[in-house]
Design an enzyme around this catalytic site. Structure first.
Site, PDB file in Angstrom:
ATOM      1  N   SER A  11       1.327  -1.197  -0.021  1.00 48.39           N
ATOM      2  CA  SER A  11      -0.244  -0.200  -0.004  1.00 48.39           C
ATOM      3  C   SER A  11       0.920   0.947  -0.376  1.00 48.39           C
ATOM      4  CB  SER A  11      -0.652  -0.151   1.027  1.00 48.39           C
ATOM      5  OG  SER A  11      -1.455   1.424   1.485  1.00 48.39           O
ATOM      6  N   ASP A  71      -7.526  -6.108   1.024  1.00 47.73           N
ATOM      7  CA  ASP A  71      -8.762  -5.229   0.772  1.00 47.73           C
ATOM      8  C   ASP A  71      -9.521  -5.031   1.865  1.00 47.73           C
ATOM      9  OD1 ASP A  71      -8.685  -4.422  -1.973  1.00 47.73           O
ATOM     10  OD2 ASP A  71     -10.240  -5.808  -1.905  1.00 47.73           O
ATOM     11  N   GLY A 156     -15.730   7.391   3.934  1.00 45.54           N
ATOM     12  CA  GLY A 156     -16.008   6.314   3.158  1.00 45.54           C
ATOM     13  C   GLY A 156     -17.496   6.515   3.012  1.00 45.54           C
TER      14      GLY A 156
HETATM   15  P1  IMP Z   1      -8.876   0.107   0.923  1.00 48.08           P
HETATM   16  O1  IMP Z   1      -8.896  -0.947   0.081  1.00 48.08           O
HETATM   17  O2  IMP Z   1      -9.044   0.090   2.368  1.00 48.08           O
HETATM   18  O3  IMP Z   1      -8.517   1.291   0.545  1.00 48.08           O
HETATM   19  O4  IMP Z   1     -10.875   0.889   1.467  1.00 48.08           O
HETATM   20  C1  IMP Z   1     -12.193   0.125   0.390  1.00 48.08           C
HETATM   21  C2  IMP Z   1     -13.072   1.359   0.090  1.00 48.08           C
HETATM   22  O5  IMP Z   1     -13.999   0.967   0.948  1.00 48.08           O
HETATM   23  C3  IMP Z   1     -12.997   2.948   0.896  1.00 48.08           C
HETATM   24  O6  IMP Z   1     -12.487   3.434   0.010  1.00 48.08           O
HETATM   25  C4  IMP Z   1     -14.482   3.084   1.353  1.00 48.08           C
HETATM   26  O7  IMP Z   1     -15.035   3.016   0.404  1.00 48.08           O
HETATM   27  C5  IMP Z   1     -14.257   1.344   2.267  1.00 48.08           C
HETATM   28  N1  IMP Z   1     -14.255   1.614   3.026  1.00 48.08           N
HETATM   29  C6  IMP Z   1     -13.248   0.445   3.681  1.00 48.08           C
HETATM   30  N2  IMP Z   1     -13.103   0.607   5.197  1.00 48.08           N
HETATM   31  C7  IMP Z   1     -14.118   1.308   5.233  1.00 48.08           C
HETATM   32  C8  IMP Z   1     -14.127   1.934   7.111  1.00 48.08           C
HETATM   33  O8  IMP Z   1     -13.635   1.712   7.966  1.00 48.08           O
HETATM   34  N3  IMP Z   1     -15.019   2.974   6.500  1.00 48.08           N
HETATM   35  C9  IMP Z   1     -15.934   3.113   6.063  1.00 48.08           C
HETATM   36  N4  IMP Z   1     -15.398   3.031   4.177  1.00 48.08           N
HETATM   37  C10 IMP Z   1     -14.364   1.925   4.039  1.00 48.08           C
END
Ligand code: IMP
Length: 197
Positions: A11, A71, A156
């Site tokens: 990441s 992920d 998010g």
């Molecule tokens: P990432 O893979 O951790 O970057 O997360 C992918 C997507 O999932 C983010 O862009 C959010 O839309 C959603 N997401 C993941 N974890 C969270 C969280 O803890 N709160 C809110 N949205 C989340």
């Protein structure tokens, strides 16, 4: 048990690296994939676990180190698990507000008891790029999708995610509280256990 002194995190997010390093303690040094490559692999899997493994293998390949990837996303039961692995780009890359608006629209006729959902975090750790036995740790955080946004913390889908134990949305939780009980915290606690840390 897997023993290592260094691993690479798949990441470019410095915040994630910091959070993970704090959690794992000083015995394992976490390095960023940015030290080795700027190119991100295409996430071609259909599930969180497939994409986590794919990212971990790529990071191990470009760094020559053991690699950890995560992920995560939101899976809504009434939508067959959507937005799922597409959570970040649910509204075609228009950002969090558009993602949340699209989710509310998709659920507009769904009653409260059927609005169950979970945040998902899948961690994959490989010892090398072709490791046939990745360590997989999944953290699920159960809740329900609200009818309107609440709270100002987080990111998010947090303002739409109602947390039963807290009787509020995850955007209403103090950040330390969220980081203690979230899907990521659960997955990371399992990983720590698996690594004997
Ligand atoms: P990432 O893979 O951790 O970057 O997360 C992918 C997507 O999932 C983010 O862009 C959010 O839309 C959603 N997401 C993941 N974890 C969270 C969280 O803890 N709160 C809110 N949205 C989340």
């Amino acid at each position: 048990m897997l023993s290592m002194t260094e691993l690479v995190l798949a990441s470019h997010n410095a915040g994630k690296l910091k959070e993970l390093q704090a959690m794992l303690g000083g015995s394992v040094r976490i390095r960023s994939i940015g030290e080795f490559s700027e190119v991100e692999p295409e996430e071609t899997g259909l599930s969180f676990v497939e994409n986590a493994i794919l990212k971990a293998r790529n990071a191990a390949r470009v760094s020559g180190l053991p690699a950890l990837a995560d992920d995560s996303g939101l899976a809504v039961d009434a939508l067959g698990g959507a937005p799922g692995i597409y959570s970040a780009r649910y509204a075609d890359g228009k950002g969090d507000a558009a993602n949340n608006a699209k989710l509310l629209e998709a659920l507009k006729d769904v009653p409260e008891r059927e609005r169950t959902a979970q945040f998902v975090c899948c961690l994959a750790l490989v010892r090398h790029a072709d490791d046939p036995l990745p360590i997989l740790c999944e953290g699920l955080w159960q809740g329900r999708i609200l009818f309107e946004a609440r709270g100002a913390h987080g990111f998010g889908y947090d303002p739409l995610f109602w947390v039963p134990d807290a009787d509020g949305s995850s955007a209403e939780l103090a950040p330390e509280e969220k980081n203690r009980i979230s899907h990521r915290a659960r997955a990371m606690a399992l990983l720590k256990q698996r690594l004997g840390l």
